[in-house]
Design an enzyme around this catalytic site. Sequence first.
Site, PDB file in Angstrom:
ATOM      1  N   GLY A   1       3.509   6.830   7.946  1.00  9.28           N
ATOM      2  CA  GLY A   1       4.916   6.890   7.564  1.00  9.28           C
ATOM      3  C   GLY A   1       5.698   5.686   8.018  1.00  9.28           C
ATOM      4  CG  ASN A   2       5.995   4.119  12.044  1.00  9.05           C
ATOM      5  OD1 ASN A   2       5.370   4.923  12.716  1.00  9.05           O
ATOM      6  ND2 ASN A   2       7.274   3.855  12.254  1.00  9.05           N
ATOM      7  CB  SER A   3       3.227   1.635   6.000  1.00  8.73           C
ATOM      8  OG  SER A   3       1.988   1.420   6.611  1.00  8.73           O
TER       9      SER A   3
ATOM     10  CG  HIS B   1      -0.394   0.293   2.509  1.00  8.71           C
ATOM     11  ND1 HIS B   1      -0.075  -0.700   3.413  1.00  8.71           N
ATOM     12  CD2 HIS B   1      -0.071   1.450   3.124  1.00  8.71           C
ATOM     13  CE1 HIS B   1       0.409  -0.161   4.516  1.00  8.71           C
ATOM     14  NE2 HIS B   1       0.425   1.144   4.365  1.00  8.71           N
TER      15      HIS B   1
ATOM     16  CG  ASP C   1       0.067  -4.034   2.822  1.00 10.20           C
ATOM     17  OD1 ASP C   1       0.207  -3.404   1.758  1.00 10.20           O
ATOM     18  OD2 ASP C   1       0.118  -3.501   3.947  1.00 10.20           O
TER      19      ASP C   1
END
Length: 278
Positions: free
Chosen positions: A232-234, A126, A156
């Site tokens: 932002g951590n993804s 994503h 994902d």
Amino acid sequence: MTVPTFEPRQSPPYPGPHAPAHRARRNGGRVLAASVALVAVVAATGAGGYLGGRDVARASAPAVTVPATSAGAVNAPAILAKIEPSIVTVRTRSVGVNALMEPVAEQGTGTGFVIGADGLIATNNHVVQGAQTVTVTLRDGRTSRAKVLRSDPAADLAVLRINATGLPVAALGDSSTLRVGDPVIAIGNALALPGGPTVTEGIVSALDRTVQTDAGAQLQHVIQTDAAINPGNSGGPLVDASGRIIGINTAAAGDAQNIGFAIAVNGARQTIDDLLHQ
């Protein structure tokens, strides 16, 4: 238990298990909220949460054991010093539409980590899905255009390639050994803040969670943690007390407190390996 590791690959012709619910993206300067639901426990609401990845602006050497400072705690500075060189910033650009169906530029910021010394990067699907351009910034400041080699929306996960060699490869752990209560830290480009990654500390809150997405997909065997996971951590790592990656940060429930989710690295490792050999 013997767990295979990613082996650095030297520029072969290479052309990820659980997807997040809604995507938080910036649309003309407005961040759209997203929501994540725990199956049969928490119902998702349209503005109830967010994903830790497509957001904000849109958001190996042999392993070295890093000793814990004390029981139940981790030496976060030592772990960061060890793993930070393998963490990258992933930025995307794409074209979306506003409420009037007019085209608008969208930008995104997420996180990834090096899985191959010859330029292979792992991140969430994503983070890069729908992007016209993807760039990766290494910890030494170098920025390179990236190509999405393979992706698996249902899992994902995505694999990127940049034109680089000799990169430091992240050390992967064994998520099957995790126990509820184990200390962990989450690392990533929270809110796309300048000056390096954000580090948050917590514990493994639960194991083998199943998360229902707004698209009807289910993320299975997901790690739940109370380490703060923000936009932002993804795609960034969830790391154990020995400095090994045991999860990939992917989502957070915004209608709750301190409930974040990470894809278990054992399943992610197998998915990524399958993608690279397609």
